[in-house]
Enzyme design. Structure first.
Site, short mmCIF file in Angstrom:
data_model
loop_
_atom_site.label_atom_id
_atom_site.label_comp_id
_atom_site.label_asym_id
_atom_site.label_seq_id
_atom_site.Cartn_x
_atom_site.Cartn_y
_atom_site.Cartn_z
N VAL A 1 0.85 -1.26 0.08
CA VAL A 1 -0.09 0.01 -0.09
C VAL A 1 0.87 1.44 -0.08
CG1 VAL A 1 -2.16 -0.93 1.03
CG2 VAL A 1 -0.23 -0.01 2.44
N HIS A 2 2.26 1.14 -0.03
CA HIS A 2 3.10 2.29 0.01
C HIS A 2 3.73 2.38 -1.24
CE1 HIS A 2 2.09 1.89 4.17
NE2 HIS A 2 1.55 3.06 4.13
#
Lengths: 228, 340
Positions: free
Chosen positions: B219-220
């Site tokens: 998610v990053h």
């Protein structure tokens, strides 16, 4: 406030840590950009700035209480993984000092041991995982060794800060097993862990503040001796 | 490095403006209360409250998933930074009720640490608090360490289903167990076909060579896995679906599944729909019965040109709850229908 020499040392430590982290912000940013999302420098600088500000306005002026107050302010300011872990470090050191009016090597060593153990448990990390524990654990172990001998507080802290520094540097060649770097293809091999670096910076500030404390205390006693 | 833009005077200005955008535009559903996102019309207090904290930068998760049939309170942190324990604790106190509070935690070290610390010295006045730590990303840990898997877009299944259950009157233990059960039957795998631009620094968050796709992005935008060179849409989709199906196992994929295609922020709507179509075709060709399918932007990383595919092995109870209506700023359903 008209604080005791011990409390003055704690305030000097927090202020020096805040300044040193601010100065290292770009370096920490680069390390974190390699392994994380690049904001560790900003977050830790803001966290210690909050801790430093809060310490100056603590109502209980004993050194342990001031440090505990600072830890709470850091935890309120700083989230992510680093916030709770750094707050844990400050609070454990504060608990080690307890109600004592003086800073003694035994108390600081007990606090550092608790800090390392609690960070390992809370963060679910072990020494060698490439986290801030890789700097914190050698720091704690070195203080314990000195505490069982006859070193002075400032000698022990200077030596332990060196150990933390070496521990942080050693994370460069290690795969990181926790946090975002662990899912990086290289697992962070070739880059120093930013959390370990900032921990080394913080304990260096502590050692420097306490060296000044020791010098001031010695000079005070010399003054007393020469002016009875 | 790309020159940074000057639209926003720092990350906090950007994220606070984003929250203001959501709460002002969707004031009939959500409002800001001491920095928390809360429902405008609270859920009856005899129902379990659902609370979640998260770092900002993944909108519409989680601010867009507060409302009837979804979360009660979202505690946002700073950009990509889980909120401090003290703020989570204040969120738990605000949700405190006889029926209890379920603190949902997407498995990332910062989120878990702060949740642990928030619970350690939280003293609710009325009802108990339970915590569910949830992960779904198969790229982040092997099957024998499923508890280490981090939380990604597939947790949408958990939010939707447990949200419906809490609304329907499931008790706290049942909500907690249901969250674990849904996560246990969920698998997600993501891919990046391009980078994301940090809106403040202008930096590229991911390095993806032209024409390539990196499998296993989190998610990053952090990359984890293999790289495909100039894949076709079908090759890309299969590179995500095959590991998901393997990981789900024979027993689970013999029954119906739900599919979610999450757009990480930088895929054109036309292409997003096309990729969902390819995925559904692929699953059908493999004899997998897909009874529910959604595609959209649910959890993003700025404008990351990436997708994640998530599968949930359904059963009747899960499907009924999945079909229940919900209304959040970014997720409104009047009942899902079967896939045509």
């Amino acid at each position: 406030m008209a604080e005791s020499p011990a409390t003055a040392s704690i305030l000097r430590f927090l202020s020096a840590a805040s300044t040193a982290l601010d100065a290292a912000r770009d370096h920490l940013h680069e390390l974190d950009a390699t392994l994380g999302d690049g904001d560790h420098g900003d977050a830790i600088t803001a966290g210690f700035a909050a801790a430093n500000n809060a310490a100056a306005s603590a109502t209980d002026e004993r050194p342990g209480a001031v440090l505990h107050h600072a830890g709470r302010a850091l935890a309120d300011q700083m989230g992510g993984a680093a916030g709770p872990l750094y707050a844990t470090v400050l609070r454990a050191l504060a608990d080690g000092i307890g109600d004592a009016e003086q800073l003694e090597l035994d108390n600081i060593a007990v606090g550092a041991r608790a800090a390392s153990d609690t960070v390992a448990r809370r963060g679910r990390v072990s020494d060698g995982d490439g986290s801030l524990l890789d700097a914190l654990e050698p720091f704690a172990a070195c203080l314990e060794r000195h505490a069982s001998g006859d070193s002075s507080l400032s000698e022990a802290l200077a030596d332990a800060a060196d150990a933390a520094d070496r521990g942080a540097l050693a994370t460069t060649d290690r795969p990181k097993r926790r946090g975002r770097a662990s899912s990086h293809p290289s697992q962070g091999v070739g880059a120093q862990d930013p959390g370990a670096r900032s921990l080394a910076i913080v304990v260096r500030a502590l050692a420097d503040a306490l060296v000044e404390h020791a010098t001031a205390t010695t000079e005070n006693s010399r003054l007393r001796e020469s002016h009875p | 490095m790309q020159q940074s833009q000057r639209l926003w005077d720092g990350p906090d200005v950007l994220t606070q403006a984003a929250l203001a955008g959501y709460t002002r535009a969707f004031g009939h559903l959500i409002r800001l209360d001491e920095g928390r996102i809360v429902r405008t019309t609270p859920k009856p207090s005899d129902r379990v409250a659902l609370v979640i904290g998260n770092g900002l930068g993944h909108e519409p998760a989680m601010v867009g998933m507060v409302g009837p049939g979804l979360f009660d309170i979202n505690v946002p942190g700073r950009l990509f930074e889980a909120p401090p324990a003290s703020r989570l604790q204040a969120g738990l106190a605000a949700a405190d009720r006889d029926a209890g509070v379920l603190l949902c935690v997407s498995n990332h070290s910062g989120d878990v640490l702060n949740a642990d610390m928030a619970l350690e010295d939280h003293q609710p006045e009325r009802g108990p608090v339970e915590m569910a730590i949830l992960g779904d990303d198969v790229a982040s840990a092997p099957p024998d360490r499923r508890e280490d898997r981090r939380g990604t877009a597939g947790l949408l299944f958990v939010w939707k289903i447990v949200g419906a259950a809490a609304e329907a009157g499931y008790d706290l233990t049942a909500c907690r167990d249901l969250a674990a059960r849904v996560a246990d039957r969920t698998r997600t795998l993501g891919a990046a076909m391009g980078s994301a631009t940090h809106p403040i620094t202008g930096e590229q968050l991911v390095e993806v060579s032209n024409g390539q796709a990196v499998i296993g992005t989190g998610v990053h935008g952090e990359a984890a896995g293999s790289t495909l060179d100039h894949p076709t849409a079908q090759q890309l989709v299969r590179a995500l679906l095959d590991p998901l199906l393997d990981d789900l196992g024979e027993a689970r994929r013999s029954g119906p599944v739900a599919l979610v295609l999450n757009d990480a922020g930088g895929v054109a709507p036309t292409e997003r729909a096309a990729l969902a179509g390819v995925a559904l075709q692929e699953l059908e060709a493999q004899g997998i019965q897909v009874t529910r399918s959604w595609f959209g932007q649910y959890a993003t990383t700025f404008n990351l040109r990436g997708i994640a595919l998530s599968l949930l092995a359904l059963d009747d109870e899960l499907q009924d709850l999945y079909d229940a209506p919900c209304q959040g700023a970014a997720l409104a359903s009047h009942g899902s229908g079967p896939v045509g």
